[in-house]
Scaffold this motif. Sequence first.
Motif, PDB file in Angstrom:
ATOM      1  N   ASP A   1      -1.852   3.427 -48.510  1.00 53.60           N
ATOM      2  CA  ASP A   1      -1.516   4.675 -47.811  1.00 53.60           C
ATOM      3  C   ASP A   1      -2.720   5.248 -47.071  1.00 53.60           C
ATOM      4  OD1 ASP A   1      -2.681   5.066 -50.319  1.00 53.60           O
ATOM      5  OD2 ASP A   1      -1.937   7.125 -50.446  1.00 53.60           O
ATOM      6  N   ASN A   2      -3.927   4.827 -47.476  1.00 53.54           N
ATOM      7  CA  ASN A   2      -5.131   5.265 -46.767  1.00 53.54           C
ATOM      8  C   ASN A   2      -5.400   4.243 -45.658  1.00 53.54           C
ATOM      9  OD1 ASN A   2      -7.821   5.777 -45.929  1.00 53.54           O
ATOM     10  ND2 ASN A   2      -8.311   6.716 -47.899  1.00 53.54           N
ATOM     11  N   ARG A   3      -4.939   4.560 -44.487  1.00 50.24           N
ATOM     12  CA  ARG A   3      -4.977   3.563 -43.410  1.00 50.24           C
ATOM     13  C   ARG A   3      -6.391   3.154 -43.018  1.00 50.24           C
ATOM     14  NH1 ARG A   3      -0.134   5.227 -39.143  1.00 50.24           N
ATOM     15  NH2 ARG A   3       1.602   5.014 -40.648  1.00 50.24           N
ATOM     16  N   LEU A   4      -7.316   4.122 -43.031  1.00 50.69           N
ATOM     17  CA  LEU A   4      -8.687   3.792 -42.630  1.00 50.69           C
ATOM     18  C   LEU A   4      -9.311   2.813 -43.634  1.00 50.69           C
ATOM     19  CD1 LEU A   4     -11.046   4.198 -40.735  1.00 50.69           C
ATOM     20  CD2 LEU A   4     -11.745   6.184 -42.117  1.00 50.69           C
ATOM     21  N   GLU A   5      -9.120   3.095 -44.925  1.00 50.38           N
ATOM     22  CA  GLU A   5      -9.677   2.190 -45.936  1.00 50.38           C
ATOM     23  C   GLU A   5      -8.973   0.835 -45.903  1.00 50.38           C
ATOM     24  OE1 GLU A   5     -10.021   3.624 -49.861  1.00 50.38           O
ATOM     25  OE2 GLU A   5     -11.231   5.381 -49.327  1.00 50.38           O
ATOM     26  N   ALA A   6      -7.672   0.846 -45.660  1.00 44.71           N
ATOM     27  CA  ALA A   6      -6.940  -0.422 -45.577  1.00 44.71           C
ATOM     28  C   ALA A   6      -7.433  -1.247 -44.391  1.00 44.71           C
ATOM     29  CB  ALA A   6      -5.449  -0.150 -45.458  1.00 44.71           C
ATOM     30  N   PHE A   7      -7.670  -0.575 -43.258  1.00 38.48           N
ATOM     31  CA  PHE A   7      -8.210  -1.262 -42.085  1.00 38.48           C
ATOM     32  C   PHE A   7      -9.573  -1.878 -42.414  1.00 38.48           C
ATOM     33  CE2 PHE A   7     -11.142  -1.075 -38.494  1.00 38.48           C
ATOM     34  CZ  PHE A   7     -10.475  -1.847 -37.554  1.00 38.48           C
ATOM     35  N   GLY A   8     -10.437  -1.080 -43.066  1.00 37.27           N
ATOM     36  CA  GLY A   8     -11.761  -1.579 -43.418  1.00 37.27           C
ATOM     37  C   GLY A   8     -11.714  -2.755 -44.376  1.00 37.27           C
ATOM     38  N   ALA A   9     -10.824  -2.705 -45.351  1.00 38.32           N
ATOM     39  CA  ALA A   9     -10.711  -3.791 -46.320  1.00 38.32           C
ATOM     40  C   ALA A   9     -10.304  -5.093 -45.641  1.00 38.32           C
ATOM     41  CB  ALA A   9      -9.705  -3.412 -47.402  1.00 38.32           C
ATOM     42  N   HIS A  10      -9.281  -5.011 -44.786  1.00 38.97           N
ATOM     43  CA  HIS A  10      -8.831  -6.224 -44.089  1.00 38.97           C
ATOM     44  C   HIS A  10      -9.891  -6.730 -43.109  1.00 38.97           C
ATOM     45  CE1 HIS A  10      -4.931  -6.315 -45.876  1.00 38.97           C
ATOM     46  NE2 HIS A  10      -4.574  -5.126 -45.407  1.00 38.97           N
ATOM     47  N   LEU A  11     -10.578  -5.808 -42.421  1.00 34.65           N
ATOM     48  CA  LEU A  11     -11.628  -6.205 -41.479  1.00 34.65           C
ATOM     49  C   LEU A  11     -12.733  -6.966 -42.206  1.00 34.65           C
ATOM     50  CD1 LEU A  11     -13.215  -6.130 -38.807  1.00 34.65           C
ATOM     51  CD2 LEU A  11     -14.013  -3.829 -39.453  1.00 34.65           C
TER      52      LEU A  11
ATOM     53  N   HIS B   1     -18.171  -5.027 -48.722  1.00 31.00           N
ATOM     54  CA  HIS B   1     -17.212  -5.511 -49.721  1.00 31.00           C
ATOM     55  C   HIS B   1     -17.574  -5.006 -51.119  1.00 31.00           C
ATOM     56  CE1 HIS B   1     -14.202  -8.161 -51.395  1.00 31.00           C
ATOM     57  NE2 HIS B   1     -15.098  -8.776 -52.152  1.00 31.00           N
ATOM     58  N   VAL B   2     -18.850  -5.134 -51.484  1.00 28.42           N
ATOM     59  CA  VAL B   2     -19.286  -4.663 -52.799  1.00 28.42           C
ATOM     60  C   VAL B   2     -19.180  -3.140 -52.887  1.00 28.42           C
ATOM     61  CG1 VAL B   2     -21.268  -4.490 -54.355  1.00 28.42           C
ATOM     62  CG2 VAL B   2     -20.796  -6.637 -53.169  1.00 28.42           C
ATOM     63  N   GLY B   3     -19.548  -2.452 -51.788  1.00 28.01           N
ATOM     64  CA  GLY B   3     -19.430  -0.997 -51.786  1.00 28.01           C
ATOM     65  C   GLY B   3     -17.999  -0.532 -51.960  1.00 28.01           C
ATOM     66  N   GLY B   4     -17.067  -1.203 -51.305  1.00 27.11           N
ATOM     67  CA  GLY B   4     -15.660  -0.856 -51.468  1.00 27.11           C
ATOM     68  C   GLY B   4     -15.166  -1.085 -52.876  1.00 27.11           C
ATOM     69  N   ALA B   5     -15.591  -2.205 -53.476  1.00 26.01           N
ATOM     70  CA  ALA B   5     -15.176  -2.498 -54.852  1.00 26.01           C
ATOM     71  C   ALA B   5     -15.710  -1.442 -55.817  1.00 26.01           C
ATOM     72  CB  ALA B   5     -15.657  -3.886 -55.250  1.00 26.01           C
ATOM     73  N   MET B   6     -16.962  -1.018 -55.623  1.00 21.17           N
ATOM     74  CA  MET B   6     -17.538   0.001 -56.489  1.00 21.17           C
ATOM     75  C   MET B   6     -16.842   1.354 -56.312  1.00 21.17           C
ATOM     76  SD  MET B   6     -19.828  -1.348 -58.445  1.00 21.17           S
ATOM     77  CE  MET B   6     -18.579  -2.670 -58.541  1.00 21.17           C
ATOM     78  N   LYS B   7     -16.443   1.658 -55.072  1.00 19.18           N
ATOM     79  CA  LYS B   7     -15.712   2.910 -54.842  1.00 19.18           C
ATOM     80  C   LYS B   7     -14.399   2.910 -55.628  1.00 19.18           C
ATOM     81  CE  LYS B   7     -13.351   5.663 -51.337  1.00 19.18           C
ATOM     82  NZ  LYS B   7     -12.036   5.564 -52.007  1.00 19.18           N
ATOM     83  N   HIS B   8     -13.688   1.781 -55.554  1.00 20.75           N
ATOM     84  CA  HIS B   8     -12.423   1.686 -56.295  1.00 20.75           C
ATOM     85  C   HIS B   8     -12.656   1.837 -57.801  1.00 20.75           C
ATOM     86  CE1 HIS B   8      -9.495   0.729 -53.197  1.00 20.75           C
ATOM     87  NE2 HIS B   8     -10.390  -0.088 -52.632  1.00 20.75           N
TER      88      HIS B   8
ATOM     89  N   ALA C   1      -4.915  -5.298 -35.909  1.00 23.74           N
ATOM     90  CA  ALA C   1      -6.142  -4.620 -35.500  1.00 23.74           C
ATOM     91  C   ALA C   1      -7.379  -5.105 -36.271  1.00 23.74           C
ATOM     92  CB  ALA C   1      -5.981  -3.113 -35.634  1.00 23.74           C
ATOM     93  N   PRO C   2      -7.325  -5.275 -37.611  1.00 26.73           N
ATOM     94  CA  PRO C   2      -8.532  -5.762 -38.308  1.00 26.73           C
ATOM     95  C   PRO C   2      -8.954  -7.151 -37.839  1.00 26.73           C
ATOM     96  CG  PRO C   2      -7.001  -4.784 -39.864  1.00 26.73           C
ATOM     97  CD  PRO C   2      -6.269  -4.903 -38.560  1.00 26.73           C
TER      98      PRO C   2
END
Length: 396
Positions: A86-96, A164-171, A201-202
């Motif tokens: 539901d968080n489109r910006l984070e979803a875009f970043g994850a796929h990118l 990638h590591v930063g995103g995992a730590m945020k989660h 887009a990603p």
Amino acid sequence: MPLTNTTRQYGGLTKTFHWLTALLILTALPLGLIAENAPYADGEQLARKAMLFSLHKTVGIAAFFTAILRILWALTQTRPGLLNADNRLEAFGAHLVHWLLYGAMLMVPLTGWIHHAATTGFAPILWPLGQDLPLVPKSETLAHLTANLHFAFIIVLGLSILAHVGGAMKHFVIDRDQTLQRMLPGRNTAPDPMPETHSRAPFVTALVIWVVALTAGVVTGLGTDKPATTAQLEAVPSDWQVQEGTLSLSVVQFGSEVTGSFGNWTAAISFDETATDGRHGDVAVTVAIDSLTLGSVTDQALGADFFDVAAHPTANFAADLMAAEQGYVAKGTLTLKGMTVPVTLPFALTIKGDTATMQGQTTLNRLDFGIGTNMPDESSLGFPVEIEVTLTAMRG
């Protein structure tokens, strides 16, 4: 734990590929950095530097093949959805980041491998399958280009890993969801993923980033050719004018043959088919040392411990051309790095009309000229240096 993925869980094989790839990449990167900055003032240090580079290359190739298997496996699997779609910006970043990582897992080791195959010498890959690649020629230009592409792609890889590591730590720390746990061994309590609208887009953005990195690597790579020779050799009068020729050398380094050549040299040749007291003439050759190309060790070879081009920019060979039992021999002296040593060069000669073709070989001992005295044994650098000369000359 099942081997295959489901819509909410990663399977055991996917997890294995993920962590094996991470282990190989996070091993290859520091090995390369340490090897690049390791000193090589003496034979022991150079051997250590070469081993570090060999380990870096070997681990990198292992990572390349692991990445191929991982991608092929991923193409057959269901990809679990994001827990925060539901968080489109984070979803875009994850796929990118995932698209960037997939590209980097292939392009970083591949460009390094091509660079290795395009050059000669120093730090072989530790495997029995050879050091060359099909369709990849030995080329200084290609080696420079792929080295710069390798560096540009490493930057993309490094930034992608940090994201990638930063995103995992945020989660894990802030969102406190099961995103990280889904990739850890064993089962987890991740809920069913939220519905997600997939976008191109990603992928398109990742392509743009790769094009930028590719362009940067090409632009800088094409601008790093070996500088022009500084020892300018003037034309010399000669009874025979050299039309074309090569002056090459080869030496064994860490068990592998390294070959190179001098691109700038002159030869004043006097030769008569009729010998006088067994003497057919003479030759005087001057070589611009800084025109040497010797694969990945060119800069090292030109340094003070080896050819010391700054203090000794040229070498000179002066010899009489004598008849031999088979063919001919050039018997004289070679002055190199301030030392003059007797040298005999047997050669074969064919003259048709006013055109002569010549091919000769001899073996020198590098220690006779004070070259590589910081490597007093052959474990890192062999003593014999094979010299080969070929040329075509016109009379008059």
